[in-house]
Design a protein around this motif. Structure first.
Motif, mmCIF file in Angstrom:
data_model
loop_
_atom_site.group_PDB
_atom_site.id
_atom_site.type_symbol
_atom_site.label_atom_id
_atom_site.label_comp_id
_atom_site.label_asym_id
_atom_site.label_seq_id
_atom_site.Cartn_x
_atom_site.Cartn_y
_atom_site.Cartn_z
ATOM 1 N N ARG A 221 -22.408 20.704 -30.862
ATOM 2 C CA ARG A 221 -21.540 20.898 -32.064
ATOM 3 C C ARG A 221 -22.133 22.031 -32.901
ATOM 4 O O ARG A 221 -21.471 22.543 -33.491
ATOM 5 N N LEU A 222 -23.535 22.087 -32.899
ATOM 6 C CA LEU A 222 -24.208 22.949 -33.759
ATOM 7 C C LEU A 222 -23.809 24.306 -33.044
ATOM 8 O O LEU A 222 -23.438 25.360 -33.953
ATOM 9 N N ALA A 223 -23.764 24.545 -31.939
ATOM 10 C CA ALA A 223 -23.332 26.112 -31.182
ATOM 11 C C ALA A 223 -21.949 26.373 -31.440
ATOM 12 O O ALA A 223 -21.434 27.460 -31.789
ATOM 13 N N SER A 224 -20.938 25.310 -31.407
ATOM 14 C CA SER A 224 -19.888 25.601 -31.605
ATOM 15 C C SER A 224 -19.258 25.711 -33.273
ATOM 16 O O SER A 224 -18.191 26.221 -33.759
ATOM 17 N N GLY A 225 -20.307 25.207 -34.084
ATOM 18 C CA GLY A 225 -19.921 25.333 -35.415
ATOM 19 C C GLY A 225 -19.289 24.221 -36.100
ATOM 20 O O GLY A 225 -18.654 24.115 -37.243
ATOM 21 N N THR A 226 -19.214 23.155 -35.213
ATOM 22 C CA THR A 226 -18.554 21.722 -35.840
ATOM 23 C C THR A 226 -19.391 20.696 -36.310
ATOM 24 O O THR A 226 -18.547 19.591 -36.234
#
Length: 450
Positions: free
Chosen positions: A430-435
């Motif tokens: 989720r951190l990598a996707s920005g969510t």
């Protein structure tokens, strides 16, 4: 005691993490904190996050400054002076008098393309500052979770080492009894003693590692002797949803703070070109002023006081003609910087897409490892039971039992770590996707012991 009774007593079940903490003489579970509680403490205490938050406030104030270039400016000036007059005549005339004046002036920019570009840059700066703060907030979530599970993993390691030490100690006592009655050689005793000494060293290392991990967590969250709640056993790890790496990549294109920062920087660089090009363009301002000049009667010439009120309204046009080629070179500079910003944006997109895919497949792989290690744990326990039984009847030697014990506890440690890695991997995805948001911690909180 019968042989089956001995085997039952020597069976090594999975100990809950709370037992390890009790064995380590740490705080009871009733005083433990959840992941959400420690994260809230970290938000109020962590120096890095507080620094990012203050930088966000400063960036907002800096962005608001850009509006000054398109808003009117007003000024008030006042002064008092004494004027001396000397007239060369026959006879000479020398006189002096006081004068007072006040001026109110207002200027409204009408056409200043450079100022408007600066104002639009300020709007982009707000978006940039917001993305930077979101990045710091998401980073704090991951850092807190990492420190939280590091402590739990260290507790698990100490738990398993203590249980292994007890099991090896029982095996050592059993070998000594067999040697005393002549049922085994001194080799069995020495092998068990060597393994016991090795586990004792591992216990010391595990205890020190737990202390270090707890210090790191305490420093992050600002809580003295913080006690993370362990996972409830058995635990059902949440699946990855959506189960498609492409969807996660698409989300990152719109939401990832790194991409948004790079996008804002590219837009700011584009507006910088407009500011540079404005050096060739004229500017037009509306001006107005009102002046009052007064000469007091006590000092005015001929003893007569005077007061002059002057008002002025007009337009001020400024046309640049030549600036020593500075404007042309400034445009060339901004064009190169714009291309650099676009290249950085493309690099950020590629890097984020790779990180998202890596995180996604890492979680998928981790879930597979958990299932495999759960099966391996059962197999290792069965292998240990079989080796103990074989040792009792003489078809296995002592080292076989000790190796089976080591394999079982190593599998238990790997399984516990794999579970934490899956939970952390979900947060990193989720951190990598920005969510990633603080609400994502609630799902993990539901898996913790209450």
């Amino acid at each position: 005691m019968t042989l089956p009774g001995k085997l039952s007593a020597l069976r090594l079940p999975m100990l809950p993490v709370s037992v390890a903490f009790a064995l380590a003489a740490l705080a009871p579970l009733a005083k433990a904190q959840s992941l959400v509680e420690l994260y809230e403490s970290a938000r109020a205490f962590d120096a890095s996050y507080q620094s990012a938050k203050l930088q966000y406030d400063a960036n907002l104030a800096r962005a608001d400054q850009a509006r000054a270039g398109i808003l009117p400016t007003a000024g008030l000036s006042a002064g008092a002076s004494r004027i001396g007059v000397e007239v060369t005549t026959t006879p000479p005339v020398n006189t002096s008098y006081n004068t007072q004046n006040a001026t109110l002036s207002v200027t409204q920019p009408l056409y200043r393309p450079g100022n408007w570009a600066t104002y639009e840059q300020g709007l982009r700066q707000v978006e940039l500052a917001r993305a930077q703060l979101e990045s710091a907030s998401q980073d704090l979530i991951v850092r807190t979770s990492q420190a939280y599970f590091d402590v739990l993993a260290a507790q698990d390691t100490l738990t398993f080492v203590l249980a292994q030490k007890e099991a090896v100690n029982e095996q050592l006592a059993f070998a000594k009894r067999n040697f005393e009655v002549g049922a085994s050689t001194i080799t069995d005793t020495r092998e068990a003693q060597a393994r016991y000494d090795l586990v004792t060293a591992q216990e010391i290392a595990a205890g020190n590692d737990l202390r270090v991990r707890k210090i790191a967590l305490d420093q992050l969250v600002g809580v003295t002797e913080s006690q993370p709640r362990p996972l409830t056993m058995p635990v059902n790890l949440p699946p990855v949803a959506p189960a498609d790496a492409g969807i996660w990549v698409q989300q990152s294109e719109l939401l990832n703070p790194a991409i948004r920062q790079a996008q804002s920087n590219a837009e700011i660089a584009e507006l910088e070109i407009k500011k540079a090009e404005a050096g060739h363009k004229p500017t037009l301002d509306a001006t107005a002023s009102y002046n009052v000049t007064k000469n007091p009667s006590s000092t005015a010439p001929a003893g007569i006081s005077s007061r002059a009120n002057t008002s002025n309204i007009g337009l001020l046009l400024n046309v640049p003609l030549f600036a020593g080629f500075s404007t042309q070179n400034r445009i060339r500079e901004t064009l190169s910087l714009r291309d650099k910003a676009l290249s950085d944006l493309e690099g950020a997109r590629r890097s984020v897409a790779q990180n998202v895919r890596t995180a996604y497949f890492g979680v998928q792989s981790g879930q597979g490892q958990v299932k495999a290690l759960e099966a391996a744990e059962l197999s290792s326990q069965s292998a240990l039971d079989a080796n103990r039984l074989g040792y009792q009847v003489g078809v296995r030697i002592n080292i076989d039992v000790l190796n089976a014990q080591s394999q079982l506890f190593q599998t238990k440690r790997d399984l516990a770590q794999a579970r934490y890695n899956v939970l952390l991997g979900g947060l990193r995805l989720r951190l990598a996707s920005g969510t990633l948001t603080a609400e994502d911690l609630q799902q993990i909180n539901g898996l913790l012991a209450r």
